[in-house]
Scaffold this motif. Structure first.
Motif, PDB file in Angstrom:
ATOM      1  N   ILE A  96       0.832  -1.207   0.000  1.00 20.96           N
ATOM      2  CA  ILE A  96       0.000   0.000   0.000  1.00 20.96           C
ATOM      3  C   ILE A  96       0.863   1.250   0.000  1.00 20.96           C
ATOM      4  O   ILE A  96       0.597   2.211  -0.734  1.00 20.96           O
ATOM      5  CB  ILE A  96      -0.956  -0.022   1.212  1.00 20.96           C
ATOM      6  CG1 ILE A  96      -2.063  -1.057   1.001  1.00 20.96           C
ATOM      7  CG2 ILE A  96      -1.551   1.365   1.468  1.00 20.96           C
ATOM      8  CD1 ILE A  96      -2.880  -1.340   2.241  1.00 20.96           C
ATOM      9  N   VAL A  97       1.917   1.257   0.801  1.00 23.17           N
ATOM     10  CA  VAL A  97       2.813   2.419   0.869  1.00 23.17           C
ATOM     11  C   VAL A  97       3.495   2.645  -0.481  1.00 23.17           C
ATOM     12  O   VAL A  97       3.561   3.781  -0.984  1.00 23.17           O
ATOM     13  CB  VAL A  97       3.863   2.237   1.977  1.00 23.17           C
ATOM     14  CG1 VAL A  97       4.907   3.342   1.914  1.00 23.17           C
ATOM     15  CG2 VAL A  97       3.196   2.210   3.351  1.00 23.17           C
ATOM     16  N   VAL A  98       3.985   1.578  -1.096  1.00 23.36           N
ATOM     17  CA  VAL A  98       4.686   1.692  -2.381  1.00 23.36           C
ATOM     18  C   VAL A  98       3.757   2.276  -3.447  1.00 23.36           C
ATOM     19  O   VAL A  98       4.121   3.217  -4.178  1.00 23.36           O
ATOM     20  CB  VAL A  98       5.227   0.320  -2.829  1.00 23.36           C
ATOM     21  CG1 VAL A  98       5.755   0.388  -4.258  1.00 23.36           C
ATOM     22  CG2 VAL A  98       6.319  -0.156  -1.884  1.00 23.36           C
ATOM     23  N   ILE A  99       2.556   1.728  -3.540  1.00 25.25           N
ATOM     24  CA  ILE A  99       1.601   2.197  -4.555  1.00 25.25           C
ATOM     25  C   ILE A  99       1.245   3.664  -4.320  1.00 25.25           C
ATOM     26  O   ILE A  99       1.166   4.467  -5.263  1.00 25.25           O
ATOM     27  CB  ILE A  99       0.325   1.333  -4.515  1.00 25.25           C
ATOM     28  CG1 ILE A  99       0.639  -0.112  -4.923  1.00 25.25           C
ATOM     29  CG2 ILE A  99      -0.761   1.924  -5.409  1.00 25.25           C
ATOM     30  CD1 ILE A  99       1.151  -0.276  -6.321  1.00 25.25           C
ATOM     31  N   SER A 100       1.034   4.035  -3.087  1.00 23.32           N
ATOM     32  CA  SER A 100       0.638   5.410  -2.763  1.00 23.32           C
ATOM     33  C   SER A 100       1.742   6.412  -3.089  1.00 23.32           C
ATOM     34  O   SER A 100       1.476   7.508  -3.591  1.00 23.32           O
ATOM     35  CB  SER A 100       0.249   5.512  -1.283  1.00 23.32           C
ATOM     36  OG  SER A 100      -0.838   4.659  -0.977  1.00 23.32           O
ATOM     37  N   ILE A 101       2.981   6.050  -2.817  1.00 25.45           N
ATOM     38  CA  ILE A 101       4.107   6.955  -3.081  1.00 25.45           C
ATOM     39  C   ILE A 101       4.280   7.169  -4.587  1.00 25.45           C
ATOM     40  O   ILE A 101       4.519   8.298  -5.054  1.00 25.45           O
ATOM     41  CB  ILE A 101       5.412   6.421  -2.468  1.00 25.45           C
ATOM     42  CG1 ILE A 101       5.305   6.392  -0.937  1.00 25.45           C
ATOM     43  CG2 ILE A 101       6.590   7.259  -2.909  1.00 25.45           C
ATOM     44  CD1 ILE A 101       5.075   7.746  -0.305  1.00 25.45           C
ATOM     45  N   ILE A 102       4.150   6.105  -5.359  1.00 32.52           N
ATOM     46  CA  ILE A 102       4.241   6.232  -6.824  1.00 32.52           C
ATOM     47  C   ILE A 102       3.149   7.171  -7.339  1.00 32.52           C
ATOM     48  O   ILE A 102       3.397   8.045  -8.182  1.00 32.52           O
ATOM     49  CB  ILE A 102       4.133   4.853  -7.494  1.00 32.52           C
ATOM     50  CG1 ILE A 102       5.362   4.001  -7.164  1.00 32.52           C
ATOM     51  CG2 ILE A 102       3.978   4.997  -9.017  1.00 32.52           C
ATOM     52  CD1 ILE A 102       5.265   2.569  -7.628  1.00 32.52           C
ATOM     53  N   SER A 103       1.939   7.018  -6.819  1.00 39.56           N
ATOM     54  CA  SER A 103       0.824   7.877  -7.233  1.00 39.56           C
ATOM     55  C   SER A 103       1.081   9.329  -6.859  1.00 39.56           C
ATOM     56  O   SER A 103       0.755  10.248  -7.625  1.00 39.56           O
ATOM     57  CB  SER A 103      -0.478   7.393  -6.569  1.00 39.56           C
ATOM     58  OG  SER A 103      -0.719   6.028  -6.854  1.00 39.56           O
ATOM     59  N   LEU A 104       1.664   9.540  -5.693  1.00 36.80           N
ATOM     60  CA  LEU A 104       1.969  10.900  -5.249  1.00 36.80           C
ATOM     61  C   LEU A 104       2.934  11.591  -6.208  1.00 36.80           C
ATOM     62  O   LEU A 104       2.747  12.766  -6.554  1.00 36.80           O
ATOM     63  CB  LEU A 104       2.576  10.862  -3.847  1.00 36.80           C
ATOM     64  CG  LEU A 104       3.211  12.171  -3.349  1.00 36.80           C
ATOM     65  CD1 LEU A 104       2.169  13.268  -3.237  1.00 36.80           C
ATOM     66  CD2 LEU A 104       3.907  11.950  -2.011  1.00 36.80           C
ATOM     67  N   LEU A 105       3.948  10.880  -6.654  1.00 35.08           N
ATOM     68  CA  LEU A 105       4.953  11.486  -7.538  1.00 35.08           C
ATOM     69  C   LEU A 105       4.318  12.018  -8.813  1.00 35.08           C
ATOM     70  O   LEU A 105       4.685  13.089  -9.317  1.00 35.08           O
ATOM     71  CB  LEU A 105       6.045  10.456  -7.869  1.00 35.08           C
ATOM     72  CG  LEU A 105       6.905  10.000  -6.692  1.00 35.08           C
ATOM     73  CD1 LEU A 105       7.878   8.916  -7.140  1.00 35.08           C
ATOM     74  CD2 LEU A 105       7.656  11.177  -6.085  1.00 35.08           C
ATOM     75  N   VAL A 106       3.339  11.278  -9.353  1.00 32.25           N
ATOM     76  CA  VAL A 106       2.674  11.706 -10.588  1.00 32.25           C
ATOM     77  C   VAL A 106       1.757  12.895 -10.323  1.00 32.25           C
ATOM     78  O   VAL A 106       1.793  13.903 -11.039  1.00 32.25           O
ATOM     79  CB  VAL A 106       1.882  10.540 -11.205  1.00 32.25           C
ATOM     80  CG1 VAL A 106       1.120  11.007 -12.449  1.00 32.25           C
ATOM     81  CG2 VAL A 106       2.806   9.386 -11.557  1.00 32.25           C
ATOM     82  N   SER A 107       0.923  12.803  -9.287  1.00 28.83           N
ATOM     83  CA  SER A 107      -0.050  13.871  -9.016  1.00 28.83           C
ATOM     84  C   SER A 107       0.640  15.145  -8.562  1.00 28.83           C
ATOM     85  O   SER A 107       0.150  16.251  -8.823  1.00 28.83           O
ATOM     86  CB  SER A 107      -1.041  13.411  -7.950  1.00 28.83           C
ATOM     87  OG  SER A 107      -0.412  13.236  -6.693  1.00 28.83           O
TER      88      SER A 107
END
Length: 493
Positions: free
Chosen positions: A173-184
């Motif tokens: 969950i942490v990995v997926i969320s951090i990747i999403s943050l970088l894009v947004s």
């Protein structure tokens, strides 16, 4: 130094335009200026002026919606028909088809407002709900977007963790969320670039999964005849999935030229929503119906683990299947990134004085909220999904009806009837009493028409869940006289 982007005038000779007019950045602090130089968008809820609406790559809008929905959450929403509502495959797929044909039309239509008005969706909603009144639907919208982000993070984390026993759901969950943050965090340009590319490997993975396990789907077991209660309950869930894109639709179309055909924007948006939603929801239904007959799938699906189910489907490809499962886990990043982008805008509407804070800051805060909530809710995914999708469809239906009546009837579908300069001037906007009154009064009929796990209203006991249909009709009907009286009282729109 400005960030430049290629422009294609009706697909003819490309020239270079300044999509964001970063020479005239909204925020002037040193940190923001540095971020602008590397392509980070700073604009939040401020309307995009006519001269800055210059983007002509309209197909990017298709890929925003398409990538948003080519993911595991769309697949899992289709599984609810058989798993939760007891529907057979045929009835599930017919419900998915017909209800999405209707529900996807609303966010697609609202996307056409972006080029004409240059306003984010909730800013345009101020012209119905007023400067302060719009805070109420904004709160519901924020809850909905955070909820979707949590569900996506859970699914992505589960899928990533299913690849190896050394990785927990929480770490995934942490990995997926951090990747999403970088894009947004980067905003419009990077988000559009990412969404134009991210769907392809995910779609290929779903096709491979279908190719490997498709022979198990050819003979679905017989099902009990569908009841109205089951069909309408599932329909409410489908509405909660599709209609709730409406409160953020124009967030992604405000930079397009104002003279673009509204139909062009509509069809790019409508097809971008409809094609992946129908296809993947039907695939999810077909797979979950076949799961009891395939021991490997059933084992992977223990506890409602949709990521584990997909990993089990890809297992015959051995090590390559694990790589494909990682790609599937990353499929939710496009959805979360776009949602974080809209969250960062809506926070500034919820608390207006936060307009002084650059948009990208709120993407970070959204990530900080989503990660712990997703970790806590990871083991109750199906309960959370059903309750969440059922509830958010009610308010979104009322919201859509009110905006449609305002735009089509009172403002006569004419962008000139919106005073853009009034977007942040409470005294020049409606009071919001009519819109809030219509929404609140509709609750009197919505509640008896609800059919949820924890509550069934007296009307719903007979008809099934018709809450989102009632919300749309009643809020729309009440808004007509309420808005008329508001205009008479205020002496203006």
């Amino acid at each position: 130094m400005s960030v430049m982007k290629e422009r294609f005038d009706d697909d003819k000779t490309p020239e270079v335009v300044d999509v964001q007019s970063l020479d005239r950045g909204v925020y002037k602090d040193r940190w923001t200026r540095r971020l602008l130089r590397i392509g980070v968008e700073d604009r939040g809820i401020q309307p995009v002026p006519e001269e800055q609406r210059t983007d002509t790559q309209y197909n990017k809008l298709f890929f925003i919606w398409f990538s948003w929905n080519v993911n595991i959450l769309t697949f899992s929403a289709g599984t609810l028909g058989p798993v939760v509502f007891g529907l057979g495959l045929r009835d599930t797929c017919l419900s998915i088809l017909f209800f999405n044909l209707l529900c996807c039309a609303f966010p697609a239509y609202f996307s056409t407002w972006g080029p004409k008005l240059g306003m984010r969706q909730m800013i345009a909603s101020r012209y119905s709900f007023g400067y302060y009144g719009v805070i109420v639907p904004c709160i519901f919208n924020l809850i909905g977007m955070v909820g979707f982000s949590i569900l996506n993070a859970i699914l992505g984390g589960q899928a990533l963790a299913s690849v190896t026993s050394n990785l927990s759901w929480s770490v995934g969950i942490v990995v997926i969320s951090i990747i999403s943050l970088l894009v947004s965090f980067c905003g419009y340009n990077v988000l559009n670039w990412y969404e134009r590319l991210s769907w392809l490997p995910v779609l290929i993975t779903f096709v491979i999964a279908l190719g490997v396990g498709g022979h198990h789907l050819s003979n679905p077991p017989p099902a009990e005849p569908a009841t109205a209660v089951s069909i309408l309950g599932f329909a409410s869930t489908l509405a909660g999935f599709a209609i709730t894109f409406s409160p953020l639709s124009s967030d992604f179309s405000t930079y397009y030229r104002s003279d673009v055909s509204a139909w062009r924007i509509f069809w790019y948006s409508y097809l971008g929503l409809l094609l992946p939603i129908i296809t993947l929801q039907c695939l999810g239904a077909a797979v979950v119906v076949a799961t009891p007959g395939v021991p490997e799938w059933e084992q992977g699906y223990v506890g409602g683990n949709v990521g584990g189910l997909l990993e089990a489907m890809l297992h015959p490809t051995k090590g390559f299947g694990k790589f494909l499962t990682v790609l599937l886990s990353l499929s939710v990043a496009g959805n979360i990134a776009s949602t974080f982008y809209s969250i960062s805008i809506n926070v500034q509407i919820f608390i207006p004085w936060l307009v002084a804070v650059p948009r990208y800051v709120f993407s970070v805060l959204a990530t900080a909220v989503v990660i712990p909530l997703a970790i806590v809710g990871a083991h109750r995914f199906y309960d959370a999904l059903v309750n969440f999708l059922g509830l958010i469809g009610y308010w979104a239906s009322a919201f859509v009806a009110i905006l449609l009546i305002e735009h089509l009837f009172y403002r006569q579908n004419d962008p000139k009837n919106y005073d853009v300069k009034a977007w942040n001037v409470p005294s020049l906007l409606p009071s919001g009493i009519a819109a809030l009154g219509a929404g609140i009064c509709s609750i009197a009929l919505i509640v008896p028409s609800m059919h949820q796990v924890w509550f069934t209203g007296p009307i719903a006991e007979v008809t099934g869940d018709i809450g989102f249909e009632i919300a749309f009709v009643v809020a729309g009907v009440l808004y007509f006289p309420f808005r008329y009286l508001e205009i008479r009282w205020m002496g203006r729109l």
